[in-house]
Scaffold this motif. Sequence first.
Motif, PDB file in Angstrom:
ATOM      1  N   PHE A   1     -16.964 -69.060 -33.133  1.00  0.00           N
ATOM      2  CA  PHE A   1     -16.466 -68.695 -31.818  1.00  0.00           C
ATOM      3  C   PHE A   1     -17.498 -67.887 -31.054  1.00  0.00           C
ATOM      4  O   PHE A   1     -18.218 -67.072 -31.639  1.00  0.00           O
ATOM      5  CB  PHE A   1     -15.210 -67.816 -31.932  1.00  0.00           C
ATOM      6  CG  PHE A   1     -13.927 -68.572 -32.106  1.00  0.00           C
ATOM      7  CD1 PHE A   1     -13.662 -69.715 -31.381  1.00  0.00           C
ATOM      8  CD2 PHE A   1     -12.960 -68.110 -32.997  1.00  0.00           C
ATOM      9  CE1 PHE A   1     -12.464 -70.390 -31.535  1.00  0.00           C
ATOM     10  CE2 PHE A   1     -11.770 -68.782 -33.157  1.00  0.00           C
ATOM     11  CZ  PHE A   1     -11.527 -69.929 -32.422  1.00  0.00           C
ATOM     12  N   ASP A   2     -17.538 -68.077 -29.726  1.00  0.00           N
ATOM     13  CA  ASP A   2     -18.288 -67.180 -28.853  1.00  0.00           C
ATOM     14  C   ASP A   2     -17.247 -66.249 -28.237  1.00  0.00           C
ATOM     15  O   ASP A   2     -16.587 -66.591 -27.260  1.00  0.00           O
ATOM     16  CB  ASP A   2     -19.017 -67.978 -27.773  1.00  0.00           C
ATOM     17  CG  ASP A   2     -19.852 -67.071 -26.865  1.00  0.00           C
ATOM     18  OD1 ASP A   2     -20.081 -65.915 -27.251  1.00  0.00           O
ATOM     19  OD2 ASP A   2     -20.236 -67.532 -25.788  1.00  0.00           O
ATOM     20  N   ALA A   3     -17.087 -65.076 -28.823  1.00  0.00           N
ATOM     21  CA  ALA A   3     -16.003 -64.179 -28.430  1.00  0.00           C
ATOM     22  C   ALA A   3     -16.468 -63.152 -27.414  1.00  0.00           C
ATOM     23  O   ALA A   3     -17.562 -62.595 -27.520  1.00  0.00           O
ATOM     24  CB  ALA A   3     -15.444 -63.464 -29.667  1.00  0.00           C
ATOM     25  N   GLU A   4     -15.618 -62.902 -26.423  1.00  0.00           N
ATOM     26  CA  GLU A   4     -15.848 -61.803 -25.488  1.00  0.00           C
ATOM     27  C   GLU A   4     -15.120 -60.580 -26.045  1.00  0.00           C
ATOM     28  O   GLU A   4     -13.890 -60.601 -26.206  1.00  0.00           O
ATOM     29  CB  GLU A   4     -15.305 -62.153 -24.105  1.00  0.00           C
ATOM     30  CG  GLU A   4     -15.497 -61.039 -23.080  1.00  0.00           C
ATOM     31  CD  GLU A   4     -14.918 -61.389 -21.719  1.00  0.00           C
ATOM     32  OE1 GLU A   4     -14.635 -60.462 -20.955  1.00  0.00           O
ATOM     33  OE2 GLU A   4     -14.734 -62.597 -21.457  1.00  0.00           O
ATOM     34  N   VAL A   5     -15.865 -59.528 -26.351  1.00  0.00           N
ATOM     35  CA  VAL A   5     -15.288 -58.342 -26.986  1.00  0.00           C
ATOM     36  C   VAL A   5     -15.304 -57.175 -26.013  1.00  0.00           C
ATOM     37  O   VAL A   5     -16.348 -56.829 -25.456  1.00  0.00           O
ATOM     38  CB  VAL A   5     -16.063 -57.961 -28.269  1.00  0.00           C
ATOM     39  CG1 VAL A   5     -15.446 -56.721 -28.920  1.00  0.00           C
ATOM     40  CG2 VAL A   5     -16.067 -59.124 -29.255  1.00  0.00           C
ATOM     41  N   SER A   6     -14.141 -56.584 -25.790  1.00  0.00           N
ATOM     42  CA  SER A   6     -14.029 -55.394 -24.941  1.00  0.00           C
ATOM     43  C   SER A   6     -13.532 -54.235 -25.793  1.00  0.00           C
ATOM     44  O   SER A   6     -12.633 -54.406 -26.615  1.00  0.00           O
ATOM     45  CB  SER A   6     -13.043 -55.640 -23.796  1.00  0.00           C
ATOM     46  OG  SER A   6     -13.464 -56.717 -22.986  1.00  0.00           O
TER      47      SER A   6
END
Length: 283
Positions: A21-26
């Motif tokens: 996965f290419d995850a967007e992490v906040s």
Amino acid sequence: RKAGSAADADALRAAFQEAGFDAEVSTLGPGQDVRDLARRALKERPAILVAAGGDGTVSAMADVVRGTETALGIVPLGTLNHFAKDLGIPLDPVEAARTIAGGRRTDVDVGEVNGRCFLNNASLGLYPGIVRERERQQRRLRRSKRAAMLWATLAVLDRPPFLDLRLELEDKVHDCRAPFVFVGNNDYQLEGFEIGTRARLDAGVLNVYTTRRCTAGGLVILALRALCGRLRQADDFMESSVRFLRVASSRRSLLVATDGEVSAMDTPLEFRIRPRSLQVIVP
């Protein structure tokens, strides 16, 4: 950022990249509300929204995600991670990311009290008092969370609270003077060494537990009966399975702990089960 076993954002991104996965992490800092972040993310209609944190973080995100087509993924980073454990989700962040990549969707129940979601349980009396005292000890005495929890438990048990309540349990009314009322999302194991776990999260019921014992000694004896597998034989222990519960009190508000987060709620308190209203990724 302060979850019990918090991993940093780069480590989480790497774990998801390894899982495909290419995850967007906040990341959330002090004063930020995970619900606001989840609502913004949902505007893009993601297939999966992941909560990386403890039970409070997971519950808050579930409150936003439930009833949508987005599934909730979980990376357990808290101290206890009850919900993740009951679903069989790995506690290692990399393994949890792999579960989200290759797992399946399942529908689970959600509990509600005055409209607020809970995944594990909601409680009145003893536990909210212990959490408030634990937070005070962490803030003023700089104790670790575990140490503060131990000392807070001893302090509150020394002065158990008394709640005069009317419990409206669908077809019956129960007036009680009790030190706690515990409302579980589905049935909790109450006896033996698996105490505090649940075999399923989709039976569509709330399980309500309380007792008339109001002394520290009586509560300790009740706990020992649970460990010995004899809790349900106690004549002053009450257990009910319901879909709806109304709790009335002469007080205008009561402290309620929902998945470990304490807030004051106006009375009467109305508890409901929302059957299979949340999609979760599980192994």
